[in-house]
Scaffold this motif. Structure first.
Motif, PDB file in Angstrom:
ATOM      1  N   PHE A 198      53.615 -19.679  44.592  1.00 35.90           N
ATOM      2  CA  PHE A 198      54.171 -20.272  45.803  1.00 35.90           C
ATOM      3  C   PHE A 198      53.969 -19.419  47.053  1.00 35.90           C
ATOM      4  CE2 PHE A 198      57.100 -21.949  42.412  1.00 35.90           C
ATOM      5  CZ  PHE A 198      56.577 -23.232  42.413  1.00 35.90           C
ATOM      6  N   VAL A 199      53.679 -18.134  46.876  1.00 35.08           N
ATOM      7  CA  VAL A 199      53.582 -17.237  48.027  1.00 35.08           C
ATOM      8  C   VAL A 199      52.138 -16.817  48.260  1.00 35.08           C
ATOM      9  CG1 VAL A 199      55.931 -16.385  47.769  1.00 35.08           C
ATOM     10  CG2 VAL A 199      54.070 -15.237  46.570  1.00 35.08           C
ATOM     11  N   THR A 200      51.874 -16.301  49.438  1.00 32.80           N
ATOM     12  CA  THR A 200      50.509 -15.914  49.810  1.00 32.80           C
ATOM     13  C   THR A 200      50.306 -14.404  49.813  1.00 32.80           C
ATOM     14  OG1 THR A 200      51.116 -15.941  52.161  1.00 32.80           O
ATOM     15  CG2 THR A 200      50.230 -17.981  51.226  1.00 32.80           C
ATOM     16  N   ALA A 208      49.442 -10.671  48.577  1.00 26.56           N
ATOM     17  CA  ALA A 208      48.450 -10.165  47.626  1.00 26.56           C
ATOM     18  C   ALA A 208      49.148  -9.577  46.405  1.00 26.56           C
ATOM     19  CB  ALA A 208      47.587  -9.105  48.294  1.00 26.56           C
ATOM     20  N   PRO A 209      48.478  -9.543  45.245  1.00 24.71           N
ATOM     21  CA  PRO A 209      49.088  -8.958  44.046  1.00 24.71           C
ATOM     22  C   PRO A 209      49.510  -7.506  44.224  1.00 24.71           C
ATOM     23  CG  PRO A 209      47.155 -10.242  43.455  1.00 24.71           C
ATOM     24  CD  PRO A 209      47.167 -10.151  44.954  1.00 24.71           C
ATOM     25  N   ASP A 210      48.835  -6.767  45.111  1.00 27.86           N
ATOM     26  CA  ASP A 210      49.184  -5.364  45.318  1.00 27.86           C
ATOM     27  C   ASP A 210      50.004  -5.160  46.597  1.00 27.86           C
ATOM     28  OD1 ASP A 210      47.210  -5.888  47.144  1.00 27.86           O
ATOM     29  OD2 ASP A 210      45.746  -4.498  46.311  1.00 27.86           O
ATOM     30  N   HIS A 211      50.742  -6.193  46.990  1.00 24.63           N
ATOM     31  CA  HIS A 211      51.580  -6.119  48.196  1.00 24.63           C
ATOM     32  C   HIS A 211      52.823  -5.276  47.934  1.00 24.63           C
ATOM     33  CE1 HIS A 211      53.972  -7.327  51.650  1.00 24.63           C
ATOM     34  NE2 HIS A 211      54.921  -7.744  50.832  1.00 24.63           N
ATOM     35  N   PHE A 212      53.080  -4.298  48.793  1.00 22.06           N
ATOM     36  CA  PHE A 212      54.281  -3.472  48.696  1.00 22.06           C
ATOM     37  C   PHE A 212      55.417  -4.095  49.511  1.00 22.06           C
ATOM     38  CE2 PHE A 212      50.985  -0.353  47.737  1.00 22.06           C
ATOM     39  CZ  PHE A 212      51.544   0.352  46.683  1.00 22.06           C
ATOM     40  N   GLY A 213      56.639  -3.885  49.038  1.00 28.74           N
ATOM     41  CA  GLY A 213      57.799  -4.290  49.815  1.00 28.74           C
ATOM     42  C   GLY A 213      58.239  -5.717  49.557  1.00 28.74           C
ATOM     43  N   PRO A 214      59.182  -6.205  50.366  1.00 30.51           N
ATOM     44  CA  PRO A 214      59.756  -7.538  50.143  1.00 30.51           C
ATOM     45  C   PRO A 214      58.770  -8.668  50.417  1.00 30.51           C
ATOM     46  CG  PRO A 214      60.532  -6.617  52.216  1.00 30.51           C
ATOM     47  CD  PRO A 214      59.780  -5.514  51.529  1.00 30.51           C
ATOM     48  N   ILE A 215      59.062  -9.823  49.845  1.00 32.52           N
ATOM     49  CA  ILE A 215      58.285 -11.032  50.124  1.00 32.52           C
ATOM     50  C   ILE A 215      58.988 -11.745  51.273  1.00 32.52           C
ATOM     51  CG2 ILE A 215      57.291 -13.141  49.169  1.00 32.52           C
ATOM     52  CD1 ILE A 215      56.327 -10.564  47.825  1.00 32.52           C
ATOM     53  N   THR A 216      58.479 -11.575  52.460  1.00 28.53           N
ATOM     54  CA  THR A 216      59.132 -12.106  53.655  1.00 28.53           C
ATOM     55  C   THR A 216      58.664 -13.533  53.957  1.00 28.53           C
ATOM     56  OG1 THR A 216      57.420 -11.049  55.000  1.00 28.53           O
ATOM     57  CG2 THR A 216      59.456  -9.814  54.641  1.00 28.53           C
ATOM     58  N   ALA A 217      59.252 -14.123  54.989  1.00 30.84           N
ATOM     59  CA  ALA A 217      58.972 -15.522  55.327  1.00 30.84           C
ATOM     60  C   ALA A 217      57.500 -15.773  55.636  1.00 30.84           C
ATOM     61  CB  ALA A 217      59.841 -15.942  56.513  1.00 30.84           C
ATOM     62  N   GLU A 218      56.809 -14.779  56.170  1.00 26.63           N
ATOM     63  CA  GLU A 218      55.404 -14.981  56.530  1.00 26.63           C
ATOM     64  C   GLU A 218      54.524 -15.252  55.311  1.00 26.63           C
ATOM     65  OE1 GLU A 218      53.234 -11.389  57.794  1.00 26.63           O
ATOM     66  OE2 GLU A 218      55.065 -10.276  57.302  1.00 26.63           O
ATOM     67  N   TYR A 219      55.004 -14.858  54.120  1.00 25.47           N
ATOM     68  CA  TYR A 219      54.250 -15.102  52.888  1.00 25.47           C
ATOM     69  C   TYR A 219      54.761 -16.337  52.136  1.00 25.47           C
ATOM     70  CZ  TYR A 219      52.833 -10.248  53.636  1.00 25.47           C
ATOM     71  OH  TYR A 219      52.344  -9.076  54.168  1.00 25.47           O
ATOM     72  N   ASP A 220      55.676 -17.061  52.725  1.00 26.11           N
ATOM     73  CA  ASP A 220      56.342 -18.162  52.031  1.00 26.11           C
ATOM     74  C   ASP A 220      56.115 -19.492  52.746  1.00 26.11           C
ATOM     75  OD1 ASP A 220      57.993 -19.854  50.645  1.00 26.11           O
ATOM     76  OD2 ASP A 220      59.867 -18.914  51.275  1.00 26.11           O
ATOM     77  N   PRO A 221      54.980 -20.143  52.499  1.00 29.10           N
ATOM     78  CA  PRO A 221      54.731 -21.440  53.146  1.00 29.10           C
ATOM     79  C   PRO A 221      55.582 -22.568  52.564  1.00 29.10           C
ATOM     80  CG  PRO A 221      52.966 -20.930  51.604  1.00 29.10           C
ATOM     81  CD  PRO A 221      53.846 -19.714  51.663  1.00 29.10           C
ATOM     82  N   ARG A 231      56.734 -14.155  38.751  1.00 34.33           N
ATOM     83  CA  ARG A 231      55.312 -14.092  39.082  1.00 34.33           C
ATOM     84  C   ARG A 231      54.961 -15.134  40.141  1.00 34.33           C
ATOM     85  NH1 ARG A 231      50.117 -13.061  37.281  1.00 34.33           N
ATOM     86  NH2 ARG A 231      48.661 -14.781  37.472  1.00 34.33           N
ATOM     87  N   GLN A 232      55.498 -16.338  39.983  1.00 35.02           N
ATOM     88  CA  GLN A 232      55.172 -17.416  40.907  1.00 35.02           C
ATOM     89  C   GLN A 232      55.636 -17.122  42.329  1.00 35.02           C
ATOM     90  OE1 GLN A 232      56.715 -20.538  37.857  1.00 35.02           O
ATOM     91  NE2 GLN A 232      55.339 -21.661  39.223  1.00 35.02           N
ATOM     92  N   TRP A 233      56.711 -16.344  42.449  1.00 36.67           N
ATOM     93  CA  TRP A 233      57.219 -16.000  43.773  1.00 36.67           C
ATOM     94  C   TRP A 233      56.785 -14.611  44.215  1.00 36.67           C
ATOM     95  CZ3 TRP A 233      58.847 -19.310  47.198  1.00 36.67           C
ATOM     96  CH2 TRP A 233      59.306 -20.556  46.762  1.00 36.67           C
ATOM     97  N   GLY A 234      55.820 -14.009  43.497  1.00 41.04           N
ATOM     98  CA  GLY A 234      55.213 -12.761  43.938  1.00 41.04           C
ATOM     99  C   GLY A 234      56.067 -11.523  43.775  1.00 41.04           C
ATOM    100  N   ILE A 235      57.204 -11.639  43.092  1.00 44.24           N
ATOM    101  CA  ILE A 235      58.105 -10.498  42.949  1.00 44.24           C
ATOM    102  C   ILE A 235      57.587  -9.512  41.915  1.00 44.24           C
ATOM    103  CG2 ILE A 235      60.424  -9.792  42.254  1.00 44.24           C
ATOM    104  CD1 ILE A 235      60.256 -11.018  45.004  1.00 44.24           C
ATOM    105  N   HIS A 236      57.168 -10.028  40.762  1.00 49.49           N
ATOM    106  CA  HIS A 236      56.606  -9.176  39.702  1.00 49.49           C
ATOM    107  C   HIS A 236      55.493  -9.968  39.036  1.00 49.49           C
ATOM    108  CE1 HIS A 236      56.674  -5.816  36.882  1.00 49.49           C
ATOM    109  NE2 HIS A 236      56.520  -6.695  35.904  1.00 49.49           N
ATOM    110  N   ARG A 237      54.249  -9.551  39.227  1.00 48.53           N
ATOM    111  CA  ARG A 237      53.096 -10.346  38.799  1.00 48.53           C
ATOM    112  C   ARG A 237      52.810 -10.337  37.297  1.00 48.53           C
ATOM    113  NH1 ARG A 237      50.283 -13.572  42.783  1.00 48.53           N
ATOM    114  NH2 ARG A 237      51.087 -12.874  44.797  1.00 48.53           N
ATOM    115  N   PRO A 238      52.914  -9.193  36.590  1.00 55.70           N
ATOM    116  CA  PRO A 238      52.548  -9.197  35.165  1.00 55.70           C
ATOM    117  C   PRO A 238      53.454 -10.105  34.341  1.00 55.70           C
ATOM    118  CG  PRO A 238      52.642  -6.955  36.015  1.00 55.70           C
ATOM    119  CD  PRO A 238      53.245  -7.834  37.059  1.00 55.70           C
TER     120      PRO A 238
END
Length: 235
Positions: free
Chosen positions: A113-115, A117-130, A149-156
């Motif tokens: 659901f988010v945009t 990158a898999p190696d993104h550090f830090g929180p998943i903010t609104a700019e990554y949440d279409p 994984r779908q929300w980019g919090i923890h990918r594995p």
């Protein structure tokens, strides 16, 4: 390094590297920058490691551009075998037809659901949440780990650490998988990865059979701690 260098790098079909702070630079330009003893981002001046990961999104764009030039059509749609495009995936976890044929029942992730990158550090903010345009808030919960994984919090899907040994760790999952793990809310003791015999029917074994080492995922978490990179925590 500046905008001209980045544009020149794209025209030359070079590779891009991405910093923990999210800025992209031509890999060759970055190597020259580091060779001068500069270990800060040329854009925001935050500290950076001496080795960066290749930005896979830019690599994909360059490959498509090259293929377009070869075809002469100016348009290229890559055909990837056994790959389901993200927009064609259901919202929930599912089992692919390919996995069903040999009798496997492994779940595949639903749509991402988010945009970020898999190696993104830090929180998943609104700019990554279409989807919701809100991002992921601290304390948000899900019914299944795959949703993390779908929300980019923890990918594995399985590993408790998400990271790269030369880049850093982005997130960890506190699951009590080791006998020495402790979770006290505001602070915790995280044992790391490895050191257990998981062969045959020992997949849930909590006993250590050997010492852990600072390699692979453990090294990625160590690198984030040493450099002060933010690490997302999932319970």
């Amino acid at each position: 390094m500046n905008e001209y260098h980045l544009q020149h790098a794209f025209n030359a079909r070079r590779k891009f590297s991405v910093t923990p702070c999210g800025h992209n630079f031509c890999l060759k330009c970055f190597e020259k920058w580091v060779a001068q003893g500069k270990l800060t981002c040329a854009n925001c001046r935050q500290s950076i490691p001496s080795t960066l990961r290749i930005n896979s999104n830019h690599v994909g764009s360059i490959r498509i551009a090259k293929a377009s030039q070869r075809s002469g059509s100016g348009e290229y749609l890559p055909q990837l075998a056994h790959r389901i495009r993200n927009q064609d995936r259901p919202d929930k976890a599912f089992t692919t037809e390919r996995a069903k044929k040999p009798g496997k029942a492994n779940a595949s992730s639903g749509r991402i659901f988010v945009t970020s990158a898999p190696d993104h550090f830090g929180p998943i903010t609104a700019e990554y949440d279409p989807e919701k345009n809100k991002g992921v808030a601290v304390g948000e919960t899900w019914g299944h780990r795959i949703e993390c994984r779908q929300w980019g919090i923890h990918r594995p899907m399985v590993s408790g650490i998400s990271g790269q040994c030369k880049y850093g760790a982005q997130s960890v999952v506190l699951s009590g998988g080791y006998i020495d793990d402790e979770d006290h809310g505001e602070w915790f003791i995280y044992t790391g990865s490895g050191g257990k015999d998981l062969s045959r029917n020992k997949r849930t074994n909590k006993q250590h059979s050997k010492d852990q080492t600072f390699t692979k995922l453990n090294q990625s978490l160590r690198l984030s701690c040493l450099n002060g990179y933010p690490v997302r925590v999932v319970r």
